[in-house]
Design a protein around this motif. Sequence first.
Motif, PDB file in Angstrom:
ATOM      1  N   LEU A  28       0.839  -1.186   0.000  1.00  0.00           N
ATOM      2  CA  LEU A  28       0.000   0.000   0.000  1.00  0.00           C
ATOM      3  C   LEU A  28       0.877   1.239   0.000  1.00  0.00           C
ATOM      4  O   LEU A  28       1.958   1.258   0.587  1.00  0.00           O
ATOM      5  CB  LEU A  28      -0.900   0.016   1.233  1.00  0.00           C
ATOM      6  CG  LEU A  28      -1.938  -1.101   1.344  1.00  0.00           C
ATOM      7  CD1 LEU A  28      -2.589  -1.055   2.721  1.00  0.00           C
ATOM      8  CD2 LEU A  28      -2.992  -0.990   0.259  1.00  0.00           C
ATOM      9  N   THR A  34      -5.782   0.608   4.731  1.00  0.00           N
ATOM     10  CA  THR A  34      -5.619  -0.850   4.663  1.00  0.00           C
ATOM     11  C   THR A  34      -6.741  -1.503   3.868  1.00  0.00           C
ATOM     12  O   THR A  34      -6.533  -2.495   3.169  1.00  0.00           O
ATOM     13  CB  THR A  34      -5.591  -1.436   6.090  1.00  0.00           C
ATOM     14  OG1 THR A  34      -4.570  -0.791   6.842  1.00  0.00           O
ATOM     15  CG2 THR A  34      -5.356  -2.929   6.063  1.00  0.00           C
ATOM     16  N   TRP A  35      -7.949  -0.922   3.968  1.00  0.00           N
ATOM     17  CA  TRP A  35      -9.101  -1.534   3.314  1.00  0.00           C
ATOM     18  C   TRP A  35      -9.311  -1.063   1.874  1.00  0.00           C
ATOM     19  O   TRP A  35     -10.214  -1.550   1.189  1.00  0.00           O
ATOM     20  CB  TRP A  35     -10.360  -1.238   4.125  1.00  0.00           C
ATOM     21  CG  TRP A  35     -10.522   0.199   4.516  1.00  0.00           C
ATOM     22  CD1 TRP A  35     -10.073   0.788   5.663  1.00  0.00           C
ATOM     23  CD2 TRP A  35     -11.151   1.242   3.757  1.00  0.00           C
ATOM     24  NE1 TRP A  35     -10.389   2.124   5.678  1.00  0.00           N
ATOM     25  CE2 TRP A  35     -11.048   2.437   4.520  1.00  0.00           C
ATOM     26  CE3 TRP A  35     -11.801   1.286   2.528  1.00  0.00           C
ATOM     27  CZ2 TRP A  35     -11.574   3.650   4.076  1.00  0.00           C
ATOM     28  CZ3 TRP A  35     -12.322   2.493   2.089  1.00  0.00           C
ATOM     29  CH2 TRP A  35     -12.211   3.659   2.849  1.00  0.00           C
ATOM     30  N   TYR A  64     -12.651  -2.312   9.476  1.00  0.00           N
ATOM     31  CA  TYR A  64     -11.959  -1.025   9.412  1.00  0.00           C
ATOM     32  C   TYR A  64     -12.938   0.148   9.368  1.00  0.00           C
ATOM     33  O   TYR A  64     -12.800   1.108  10.119  1.00  0.00           O
ATOM     34  CB  TYR A  64     -11.057  -0.975   8.168  1.00  0.00           C
ATOM     35  CG  TYR A  64     -10.137  -2.155   8.028  1.00  0.00           C
ATOM     36  CD1 TYR A  64      -8.944  -2.208   8.742  1.00  0.00           C
ATOM     37  CD2 TYR A  64     -10.454  -3.222   7.194  1.00  0.00           C
ATOM     38  CE1 TYR A  64      -8.085  -3.290   8.620  1.00  0.00           C
ATOM     39  CE2 TYR A  64      -9.616  -4.313   7.065  1.00  0.00           C
ATOM     40  CZ  TYR A  64      -8.425  -4.346   7.774  1.00  0.00           C
ATOM     41  OH  TYR A  64      -7.584  -5.427   7.654  1.00  0.00           O
TER      42      TYR A  64
END
Length: 247
Positions: A28, A34-35, A64
């Motif tokens: 990332l 993160t999602w 999240y």
Amino acid sequence: MRLFSFMFIALLCSTPAFACEGLPQKALSADEATWSPYLRRGMKHFGLKNDEMAIACFEKIKPYEPGIANIRIATVYHLRFKAQPNSNELRNHALTHYNRALEHPNNIPVNMIRSHITKLLMSLSEQEIIELQSDRTGVSRYNYFNAALYYIIKQQPKQALRLLERAAQEKYWHAKLLLGLLYNPIFKYNAQYSLFKKDSDLAIMWLEKAYNQVPTQMLERQILQLQEYRKDPKPTTPSTEHQVLTK
């Protein structure tokens, strides 16, 4: 047609059996959540009308950002309902996920969500709204809140307030917020609220209850604005719903 609708709903309700496949195996970027890959992959499946795969990806976002995840899932059901307006199951799934989204108000457009809920409710008859209030198969706080929205649109304040208070008693955050808005004497955004009695004390009470459950800067600002108004109740710049309903 009924068989197709049933099979589609059965597929959507079994989404845990599907994996969010096809995610790129790369790091990332520094400013990427993160999602984010799950959202991108879900939107790709959604655009290709692979609804069960889209929902599987949106489900991955829940740990999240549950609000965002539920909005996306609700959208899948809502659009399907538009294509199949006789499907109570699709409408109920859309309503449930919109209601769940409102449990997590940070970073979501809650005014837009409430508008979507209202549009879905307008496809119900008044008798169905009455039955909704005593429905034991759904989540009662959602049912009370949804019925209250219907009565706001139908300009029946007494019924709306009674049901909102019942939803608030069951700790539904958005019911507390909406009660604060309805009583707010300096809130001028929505003409449908004009029929409700204005009371700064009640408005502050409900907004504080909402803030205690889910504190946001905009709620804090709204409460402070009302406290100043109570000291000197003179005309002020009208507050808008967007000031309250953002993060």
